[in-house]
Design a protein around this motif. Sequence first.
Motif, PDB file in Angstrom:
ATOM      1  N   ALA A 140      93.673 -22.574  57.806  1.00  0.00           N
ATOM      2  CA  ALA A 140      94.095 -22.279  59.175  1.00  0.00           C
ATOM      3  C   ALA A 140      94.131 -23.544  60.017  1.00  0.00           C
ATOM      4  N   LEU A 141      93.214 -24.495  59.727  1.00  0.00           N
ATOM      5  CA  LEU A 141      93.184 -25.747  60.479  1.00  0.00           C
ATOM      6  C   LEU A 141      94.170 -26.768  59.921  1.00  0.00           C
ATOM      7  N   ASN A 142      94.381 -26.736  58.626  1.00  0.00           N
ATOM      8  CA  ASN A 142      95.311 -27.671  57.984  1.00  0.00           C
ATOM      9  C   ASN A 142      96.213 -26.891  57.031  1.00  0.00           C
ATOM     10  N   PRO A 143      97.234 -26.222  57.568  1.00  0.00           N
ATOM     11  CA  PRO A 143      98.092 -25.390  56.697  1.00  0.00           C
ATOM     12  C   PRO A 143      98.923 -26.258  55.761  1.00  0.00           C
ATOM     13  N   ARG A 144      99.215 -25.668  54.614  1.00  0.00           N
ATOM     14  CA  ARG A 144     100.054 -26.373  53.647  1.00  0.00           C
ATOM     15  C   ARG A 144     101.503 -26.352  54.114  1.00  0.00           C
ATOM     16  N   ARG A 145     102.285 -27.274  53.609  1.00  0.00           N
ATOM     17  CA  ARG A 145     103.691 -27.367  53.969  1.00  0.00           C
ATOM     18  C   ARG A 145     104.562 -26.773  52.871  1.00  0.00           C
ATOM     19  N   GLY A 146     105.766 -26.333  53.279  1.00  0.00           N
ATOM     20  CA  GLY A 146     106.682 -25.770  52.306  1.00  0.00           C
ATOM     21  C   GLY A 146     107.904 -25.219  52.999  1.00  0.00           C
ATOM     22  N   GLY A 147     108.687 -24.446  52.257  1.00  0.00           N
ATOM     23  CA  GLY A 147     109.894 -23.879  52.823  1.00  0.00           C
ATOM     24  C   GLY A 147     111.059 -24.850  52.786  1.00  0.00           C
ATOM     25  N   PRO A 148     112.239 -24.388  53.187  1.00  0.00           N
ATOM     26  CA  PRO A 148     113.426 -25.255  53.147  1.00  0.00           C
ATOM     27  C   PRO A 148     113.300 -26.503  54.006  1.00  0.00           C
ATOM     28  N   LYS A 149     112.545 -26.448  55.094  1.00  0.00           N
ATOM     29  CA  LYS A 149     112.424 -27.602  55.984  1.00  0.00           C
ATOM     30  C   LYS A 149     111.086 -28.306  55.844  1.00  0.00           C
ATOM     31  N   ASN A 150     110.297 -27.930  54.835  1.00  0.00           N
ATOM     32  CA  ASN A 150     108.986 -28.542  54.597  1.00  0.00           C
ATOM     33  C   ASN A 150     108.127 -28.533  55.866  1.00  0.00           C
ATOM     34  N   LEU A 151     107.972 -27.372  56.442  1.00  0.00           N
ATOM     35  CA  LEU A 151     107.174 -27.206  57.659  1.00  0.00           C
ATOM     36  C   LEU A 151     105.820 -26.590  57.318  1.00  0.00           C
ATOM     37  N   ILE A 153     103.050 -23.921  56.914  1.00  0.00           N
ATOM     38  CA  ILE A 153     103.138 -22.473  56.710  1.00  0.00           C
ATOM     39  C   ILE A 153     101.813 -21.856  57.158  1.00  0.00           C
ATOM     40  N   ALA A 154     101.850 -21.056  58.213  1.00  0.00           N
ATOM     41  CA  ALA A 154     100.631 -20.468  58.782  1.00  0.00           C
ATOM     42  C   ALA A 154     100.244 -19.215  58.007  1.00  0.00           C
ATOM     43  N   GLU A 155      99.724 -19.427  56.783  1.00  0.00           N
ATOM     44  CA  GLU A 155      99.281 -18.299  55.968  1.00  0.00           C
ATOM     45  C   GLU A 155      97.967 -17.727  56.475  1.00  0.00           C
ATOM     46  N   LEU A 255     110.110 -16.133  55.297  1.00  0.00           N
ATOM     47  CA  LEU A 255     109.475 -17.071  56.222  1.00  0.00           C
ATOM     48  C   LEU A 255     110.199 -17.012  57.560  1.00  0.00           C
ATOM     49  N   LEU A 256     109.425 -16.911  58.631  1.00  0.00           N
ATOM     50  CA  LEU A 256     109.952 -16.934  59.996  1.00  0.00           C
ATOM     51  C   LEU A 256     109.674 -18.300  60.608  1.00  0.00           C
ATOM     52  N   GLU A 257     110.724 -18.971  61.041  1.00  0.00           N
ATOM     53  CA  GLU A 257     110.546 -20.274  61.684  1.00  0.00           C
ATOM     54  C   GLU A 257     110.234 -20.072  63.165  1.00  0.00           C
ATOM     55  N   VAL A 258     109.139 -20.690  63.605  1.00  0.00           N
ATOM     56  CA  VAL A 258     108.637 -20.514  64.969  1.00  0.00           C
ATOM     57  C   VAL A 258     108.449 -21.894  65.587  1.00  0.00           C
ATOM     58  N   SER A 259     108.650 -21.976  66.907  1.00  0.00           N
ATOM     59  CA  SER A 259     108.469 -23.250  67.606  1.00  0.00           C
ATOM     60  C   SER A 259     107.729 -23.031  68.919  1.00  0.00           C
ATOM     61  N   VAL A 266     106.642 -31.826  73.332  1.00  0.00           N
ATOM     62  CA  VAL A 266     107.435 -31.949  72.110  1.00  0.00           C
ATOM     63  C   VAL A 266     107.372 -30.632  71.350  1.00  0.00           C
ATOM     64  N   LYS A 267     108.525 -30.145  70.898  1.00  0.00           N
ATOM     65  CA  LYS A 267     108.569 -28.891  70.160  1.00  0.00           C
ATOM     66  C   LYS A 267     108.001 -29.073  68.761  1.00  0.00           C
ATOM     67  N   GLN A 268     107.058 -28.220  68.426  1.00  0.00           N
ATOM     68  CA  GLN A 268     106.464 -28.216  67.102  1.00  0.00           C
ATOM     69  C   GLN A 268     106.929 -26.966  66.357  1.00  0.00           C
ATOM     70  N   HIS A 269     107.465 -27.140  65.149  1.00  0.00           N
ATOM     71  CA  HIS A 269     107.983 -26.035  64.353  1.00  0.00           C
ATOM     72  C   HIS A 269     107.032 -25.742  63.196  1.00  0.00           C
ATOM     73  N   PHE A 270     106.921 -24.464  62.846  1.00  0.00           N
ATOM     74  CA  PHE A 270     106.132 -24.066  61.681  1.00  0.00           C
ATOM     75  C   PHE A 270     106.666 -22.725  61.170  1.00  0.00           C
ATOM     76  N   TYR A 271     106.252 -22.384  59.948  1.00  0.00           N
ATOM     77  CA  TYR A 271     106.669 -21.129  59.323  1.00  0.00           C
ATOM     78  C   TYR A 271     105.552 -20.097  59.443  1.00  0.00           C
TER      79      TYR A 271
END
Length: 695
Positions: A140-151, A153-155, A255-259, A266-271
């Motif tokens: 939760a503090l350091n989520p892994r990255r992935g998805g088409p945009k390598n963002l 992922i808030a699992e 995956l839902l992309e959220v910003s 600055v806009k921060q994007h994550f899945y």
Amino acid sequence: MLRQQPLKGLVRFAVSPSGRHGLQLALRKLPAAQYHSIALQSNLLRTFHTPRRRAQTFNPSAQCFPLLLRPCSKALTRSINTKPLPQKKSALYRFIYRSLAYTGFFILFTGGLIVAFFIYDASTYREDLTFSDVPVSELALNPRRGGPKNLPIAEHLVDDEDYPEMSTQKNKPKLVILGTGWGSVAMLKLLHAGNYHITVVSPVNYFLFTPMLPSATVGTLEFRSLIEPVRRIVNRIKGHFLKAEAENVEFSEKLLEVSQEDSQGVKQHFYLPYDKLVIGVGSTSNPHGVKGLENCNFLKTIEDAREIRNKVLLNLERACLPTTTDEERRRLLSFVVSGGGPTGVEFAAELFDMLNEDLLKSFPKILRNEISVHVIQSRGHILNTYDEALSKFAEARFAHDQVEVLTNSRVKEVQPDKIIFTQKDESGATVTKELPMGFCLWSTGVAQTEFCKRIADKLEVQTNRHALETDTHCRLNGTPLGDVYAIGDCATVQNNVADHLLTFLRSLAWEKGKDPETMEISFKEWRGVAQRVKARFPQAADHLRRLDKLFHEYDKDQSGTLDFGELRELLKQIDNRLTSLPATAQRASQQGQYLARKFNKLAQAAPGMRANQMDYGDLDAAVYKAFEYKHLGSLAYIGNAAVFDINGLNFSGGLLAVYLWRSVYFAQSVSFRTRILLAMDWSKRALFGRDLMNF
């Protein structure tokens, strides 16, 4: 046995426990005058009832007073007052006495309530520290990255371990809900806690009671009376809330992309991963290709209402300045509403009420004489979706209030100081006109948000330009079954009954071993097809009541059967009669309730389905029926009057109808807190008037 003891006007009798007979003999020895005097003054003559005889008058010469003759262990003594009875008080004295008594009781009761409130208020303050060690997942503090945009992922979320209930939901199916409107809130209020890991994503952290929004633009209601913190609603089911904006969806990877903007802007994007995604992001105003809409105001959010309130009051203040010319003053005081639907009509009515009731208390009288309110409507009547009699009543009411209604008119361009529109005259010719204006509200239908447009562009089957198309189970067309749903203003239910004709006939043709396109069906088989149509498209039920009439009407060759072409023509006619669902709060609320009940059923049936390996295919249809919209009626405020169109029952009226209109929305308010605030605002308006301040 009996002795008489005179003492200061009192005659006292002492009765020994020797029984009834002795007292009777003693009483009979008294002189008649003294005997009757004692009997009368001590109320010995009274009516009594016995189980076996009717009511009769007690005769002391034959019977004894029951209270004095009861066997007792000690001597009974009774004092008899020989003084005259007190005089009855006057009616005025009794009225004053009772009034003072009731006032005293009211003061004591009110004082008790006040003391109880302060005791409760004191209990809500805390001096002890409430923080403690909280377990938080490293992911939760350091989520892994992935998805088409390598963002990222808030699992896991930072509040997954806050409560034991939240901890048990971590491994549940992830349900993500976009938006905090009518559909989303109705869904959250009915979902069972513990069935899903629920996350709500919205750029605002409150629910807005949109039907009363026009009242907030003029100060009849305060803004906070129309909003409810959404976290209170989410906390009931131990869900999660993210104040962010949905950007896009990766359907294949769920995956839902959220910003969201960080502290530096600055806009921060994550899945955000999901198992089920519900889209309820609402809509925007439809521009209809008109130029200059940047010069208009809209009425969709609480910020829009605040801007309208400030601009209206700013125009009034500028009209009071000595440097303002007559022409400029009339322009500033010209208010135009483009759109004759419920929102535009109610805003025009609220605006006129404020100008007519509160303006003269604070502003120069010349302003009231130069104010003008105009409503531009493209159809022949305002409130054209209501019964025609109600539309005419609303127009007559506006005519009485000198609110100009311009029907059969279309806006071409909105300039900073005027609005250009066309209007058809009595001969049908189109005439271009100009109207000076200091304020313009644009309220002409709904259109897709940017997020919905991006979703529609990714799905080839999405061809509707105004809303996302769903099936009758509110599932988004073009996505895997049971993954993505859409409700509210952003969606529309597809009613292409004729296009599903082969689906209806396949099962019937399979039983007979025939080709669906060449087979003919009898009346009995037509009834089976009609039942399948009703189950798949509940909105078509009203058009399939007289099955025999429809069968004979479309049996062109009078063969007693319907072939493929005749049946297709029949269903096409039903298609044409079906209308899209209205973009109203009650439709969105019904869809949210529908999805909540269906998801509860799915969660309940999930263990059995997995055990029987049935966790694929059309599970929605297997556990729950299709969505059926039930129109509960329409109502509108038209300036110290209201109109109601409720399932064919149409009525209108003055203040009594206004109180009924308020009662309906008061009951529909989302919480007890907002009901209290609404009642206080209406009372404040009656006592002190509207607040004519801009801030």
